[in-house]
Design an enzyme around this catalytic site. Structure first.
Site, PDB file in Angstrom:
ATOM      1  N   TYR B 138      -5.383   2.907   8.939  1.00 44.71           N
ATOM      2  CA  TYR B 138      -6.016   1.643   8.561  1.00 44.71           C
ATOM      3  C   TYR B 138      -7.278   1.516   9.417  1.00 44.71           C
ATOM      4  CZ  TYR B 138      -5.748  -3.468   7.424  1.00 44.71           C
ATOM      5  OH  TYR B 138      -5.952  -4.749   6.976  1.00 44.71           O
ATOM      6  N   LYS B 166      -6.785   3.542   4.415  1.00 46.71           N
ATOM      7  CA  LYS B 166      -7.262   2.265   3.880  1.00 46.71           C
ATOM      8  C   LYS B 166      -8.520   1.938   4.664  1.00 46.71           C
ATOM      9  CE  LYS B 166      -6.145  -2.687   3.544  1.00 46.71           C
ATOM     10  NZ  LYS B 166      -7.468  -3.130   3.978  1.00 46.71           N
TER      11      LYS B 166
END
Lengths: 310, 310, 310, 310
Positions: B138, B166
């Site tokens: 992330y 992400k």
């Protein structure tokens, strides 16, 4: 923490000794705490940045606090870091601190989330309301990415929300403004987190110091406290300068190989291990360990500071 | 998450409805998830920043994940944020995610502590070794204060350490370089966290999107996915621009009164409440709630976007 | 710059060739500009960051602009960076730009001094009032340490203060919001400064691109412009991806030895030298020059991109 | 600046009075300088941040320096800021400083461009080679966005590249390490740029102070110098605390309306105007002027500090 036990003097942020399996090493922690108490420190701060709090699971945190409270047995105040991202999570840590018998809790502004002064204000007021434990504001912009404002801290002090500030911002001008702005707030104390400017912080009126290096040389910081209390500023300066030279050990770890946290915490623990105070110098994952040459550099610092025979 | 269920398409980061008492509101969460599934989303990301993960206690986090896994019942992958400061703490969250039946875990670089690329590398490799769950990196510099490097992510992908990224960095140039550098890594996917550039991210070859605004208008993002899959780029652009206008609701909260997080999350929840999907628009402490005028502004955005009758 | 000559299309920020004695190399600059015009670019931006403007004395700046205006001879617009710390200093550069015949000036927010939006607003309005030349706002947070806000830029556009924005923020979501917010402002153009997302920027509605890499491969960016204008997005994507691979040359310089600016500008100039377009690849002091191995890496990128035979 | 005239003691960074037409106000500047000399300052620093150097054209800069050199007439050293983005531009300012008769030049690391330590090192060495004037390194991270490293500064000092450091970083721990690391370098001096910690900086061994507030109250800083020289630390503390209270005037300007630079420089100039030392309190564009209420606040500070009758 009754007014009479307000946080002041030398309050080391206690390192957390770990076993090679990354568990809390209780005997080593007890030995380290005994060493600090013997040296004459005025309080202990467990579960701060120097304690690797950000690397400790909740179970580890509770264990550390239990050991500290039991070992200290009321001789000095023990305050506990309740370091987490936001109010609800910090409040949970406060519950544990209460249960374990801490004398106060040390909390930062929210982090990870983007914050606004109004949110920081709400945060500290809710922490205050969550328990009877005194709340100490921890100003650590290098980790939290927010600097607590002087006027804001003074308001929180005046409103009885916070009982003390641990200033690790390195901004001595702001520290001094804070001291003047809170001079009239009863039982409010301001502690510097800088190892390098303790004599001058005491000259400004700071009430105490939370020196990471105090793990390695608590006697030095106690002497510094006593010399400044006695008004012997020249001897205090000499002692402070010896400690500054010793502080150079935090740069032992090569910047190409590791971050400054790995280097500083690794060096503190290597020093404690070389001094025979803890059984294992390991730091928590994912920190990078010092290598043999870097540990030799730590040793050389200890020798030069008179803490270790060659 | 078998290769066949690789994370791709529209994967909303699910808001966490709270009761007025700041508990997880299970019925509202179930309703919201059902709404998202009905709209045709491809997966769910719970316990991310949009889920207020930084404001949820561990008990709340486990509860949210249980509800999500049970409600979804295997129809789409459910990945869980394991957001915490360092490896040992993140590893504990991975244990819970495993127990609760998550299909993957989403982890940032360490934060609060100062990090070095070697430490970030160790961190992700230890997370991978800690369980069989796929690890999704992330990249969220606004919260973590580190940008994950393209070359580093590509190495972690190639080494099988991470299964997806992400990207919430907002740096589309880096996103595109990452897409090219990992194009030959089997079953590796890259998802953008930006609500505003989904059509163009799909044109670059991104495999999916994690749109916070997808809570409010999942049908819009599903249409965007389908239009781009069909190669109808002009219609996709029109749909994207409608969603950009809707996204303006995140600025509803006055910057004098609150941070941008309070404003955006407050606006998403106000919108969900106005749409009848959740019972209470409250955000977690210490966030500042929107006032009536600000909620009216959110409503106006919903009306203009065609989501609410006047 | 009459509306008919509004800044749009491919507008390379022209490198400034230097002699070994660190003087402006006029013949090389003329040759480079001729090469760019032959390739079909739509305008030139001299004295930008890629031109090493921050390293050029005022005499060098004037010399560069004179050469550019004379060489271009009105065939395309030539806009000039007026990069300096604050309004009075930028205004002086505008005077020179007027005298030298520039078609527009490109200005950042104030830097070095700490700024406030009200001060930035005053700055741009005073620059506008200082001459008849169109003002182009240059959003370059990596240098200026301020991000120009979307709403603020839209207001400046609507008020006729700025005629264009060169967005080098890398924040494509903000770029897109800006495009939508200024869509109704006549003759206002938005150019992206990112070399890596030109096809997608054109899809969003951007009017042009200012690609540093366009010095090295102007034909590539002209093709990209033409392919997107023709609606051949798949061929545009292929061309963009070839340029992204070529862009990898900016990382030629070792991060241990030099900053990212030294590496990127050194690589652009090494490439121009290898292509025979400039006589000397030197960058201005105190930048660190590429070594032989690093130049070989630049050459390898040129070969792979089809710009140089092996 | 011969060794005997090394920069030390109280060296105010001189404000630059402007006319309402934004020209340098020579009579006011002469009056201000005479006031500072009468108070007993040890040197003058013109064209620093407090002098609004970033807002002055080159003609204005030369004019200020000429006036200062002529007015001082050799009574104390006059050092000149040569603040610009990179080596070639700074070198031009050094030429002017030489011609105007400055006794030394004060230079920052490069800014606007992204820098690397190797580039900063080259920068200072080239500045040293460019003239016979002593070079004073100016550490001002708030403007330059780089902190000069202690070890790097010590090397530059030892190599004879720099003759002094003006430390405006606010990092007193680093200041103290620098003092210890350069203690054995002959004729090398370290000056603090902080108005708030002068007594403690002198205790640490700092050789001087460059106090912006010294424009407003030079007598206070001269007293502070004399009290610390005499070893009367308690009286020094009292004087320092009076000056800290006075320093509060820098916050006169509302943060909603202006940046902190506009507020601080506006307040200094408002104070000088109220004290009758300069004819016009205007600051340079695009700074926001103080309003009447804010000027009244400045006045109140002067009254409380005993500088103005009610």
């Amino acid at each position: 923490m009754a007014p009479s036990t307000a946080l002041r003097g030398v309050v080391p942020p206690v390192c957390t000794p770990l076993t090679p399996e990354s568990e809390v090493d209780a005997p080593s922690l007890e030995r380290l705490i005994a060493h600090l108490l013997d040296a004459g420190v005025d309080g202990l701060f467990v579960l701060g940045s120097t304690s690797e709090v950000a690397f400790l699971t909740d179970a580890h945190r509770a264990r550390v606090l239990e050991i500290a409270v039991n070992t200290v047995a009321g001789r000095v105040p023990v305050v506990a870091g309740v370091i987490d991202t936001t109010t609800p999570r910090v409040t949970e840590h406060i519950r544990v601190a209460e249960k374990c018998g801490a004398d106060g809790v040390v909390a930062t502004a929210p982090f990870y989330t983007r914050t606004h002064p109004a949110e920081i204000d709400t945060h500290f007021r809710m922490l205050r309301a969550a328990s009877d434990l005194p709340v100490i504001a921890y100003d650590l912009p290098v980790s939290v990415h927010t600097k607590l404002g002087v006027a804001h801290l003074a308001t929180l002090a005046r409103d009885g929300v916070i009982r003390a500030v641990k200033d690790s911002s390195g901004d001595e001008g702001a520290l001094r403004r804070l001291l003047l702005e809170t001079a009239d707030v009863a039982d409010f104390t301001v502690l510097t987190g800088s190892e390098l400017t303790v004599d001058t912080a005491f000259r400004m009126g700071a009430h105490g110091v939370v020196p990471g290096l105090g793990n390695v040389d608590p006697h030095g910081y106690v002497r510094l406290r006593d010399l400044t209390a006695a008004g012997d500023w020249d001897a205090a300066k000499t002692e402070q300068e010896r400690l500054i030279a010793l502080f150079g050990l935090v740069d032992a770890g090569a910047p190409e190989r590791m971050g400054r946290g790995s280097s500083a915490l690794g060096a503190f623990k290597a020093a404690l291990h070389l001094l025979g105070l803890i059984d294992c110098p390991a730091t928590a994952a994912p920190q990078i360990p010092l290598n043999a040459a870097e540990i030799a550099d730590v040793r050389a610092h200890l020798v030069r500071a008179g803490l270790l025979a060659t």
